[in-house]
Motif scaffolding. Structure first.
Motif, short mmCIF file in Angstrom:
data_model
loop_
_atom_site.label_atom_id
_atom_site.label_comp_id
_atom_site.label_asym_id
_atom_site.label_seq_id
_atom_site.Cartn_x
_atom_site.Cartn_y
_atom_site.Cartn_z
N UNK B 14 0.70 -1.27 0.00
CA UNK B 14 0.00 0.07 0.08
C UNK B 14 0.93 1.30 -0.34
N UNK B 15 1.93 1.35 0.81
CA UNK B 15 2.70 2.49 1.04
C UNK B 15 3.64 2.64 -0.11
N UNK B 16 4.01 1.74 -0.93
CA UNK B 16 4.59 1.86 -2.05
C UNK B 16 3.72 1.97 -3.46
N UNK B 17 2.67 1.34 -3.39
CA UNK B 17 1.71 1.68 -4.48
C UNK B 17 1.37 3.40 -4.36
N UNK B 18 1.14 3.87 -2.92
CA UNK B 18 0.69 5.25 -2.91
C UNK B 18 1.56 6.18 -3.91
N UNK B 19 2.68 5.90 -3.92
CA UNK B 19 3.55 6.90 -4.73
C UNK B 19 3.21 6.89 -6.33
N UNK B 20 2.54 5.55 -6.78
CA UNK B 20 2.51 5.65 -8.23
C UNK B 20 1.43 6.68 -8.61
N UNK B 21 0.38 6.90 -7.87
CA UNK B 21 -0.62 8.04 -8.45
C UNK B 21 0.15 9.35 -8.66
N UNK B 22 0.98 9.63 -7.69
CA UNK B 22 1.67 10.93 -7.60
C UNK B 22 2.72 10.83 -8.97
N UNK B 23 3.43 9.81 -9.07
CA UNK B 23 4.30 9.74 -10.28
C UNK B 23 3.55 9.76 -11.65
N UNK B 24 2.52 8.99 -11.74
CA UNK B 24 1.57 9.06 -12.97
C UNK B 24 1.15 10.51 -13.16
N UNK B 25 0.61 11.06 -12.15
CA UNK B 25 -0.08 12.63 -12.29
C UNK B 25 1.18 13.62 -12.74
N UNK B 26 2.30 13.33 -12.14
CA UNK B 26 3.37 14.31 -12.71
C UNK B 26 3.74 13.92 -14.18
N UNK B 27 3.92 12.74 -14.31
CA UNK B 27 4.31 12.17 -15.75
C UNK B 27 3.45 12.85 -16.82
N UNK B 28 2.20 12.85 -16.59
CA UNK B 28 1.24 13.08 -17.23
C UNK B 28 0.80 14.96 -17.45
#
Lengths: 84, 84
Positions: B14-28
């Motif tokens: 969960x804590x690892x996955x939590x960083x993915x939405x932020x990474x995806x958002x910034x990448x976009x």
């Protein structure tokens, strides 16, 4: 205190402290548009489990660090909902 | 796998996955102005210590989770420096 616990406490202090600049920045700017709400919601759930893990493992650094991060994370969620 | 490790692995996922939405958002969006550089720099240093703590404690969940978060954290630091 043994050296393993010392490393854990230093780790806890740093990862916990890391949320403060973000909280201060948002408190000052009231801007959260580049922040991902999903990140902090999933993080809060994950941190709740780390707190349980810390209790089960008897690890004070894991327990303390995650408790503080949980509070700061809730602040960021509330700010994100409020400021959009 | 014992129940303590299971809780730790769920917490880590969960804590690892939590960083993915932020990474995806910034990448976009390529927008990082509301993110705090200090947060992710201090976080990366703290996570390095969690990795050492995980190794010393022999905790696979702490080790694995923090290794992935470290990589995502470096991405966010690079993005913040790049996009401002």
């Amino acid at each position: 205190m043994d050296s393993v616990t010392f490393v854990g406490i230093c780790a806890g202090i740093l990862t916990t402290s890391s949320f403060l600049p973000q909280v201060i920045k948002i408190h000052r700017t009231k801007k959260t548009s580049d922040l991902s709400l999903a990140m902090f919601v999933v993080l809060a759930i994950g941190i709740s489990l780390w707190i349980i893990y810390g209790i089960l493992l008897g690890s004070l650094p894991i327990l303390l660090a995650n408790s503080v991060v949980f509070v700061l994370c809730i602040y960021l969620i509330v700010a994100k909902i409020r400021y959009g």
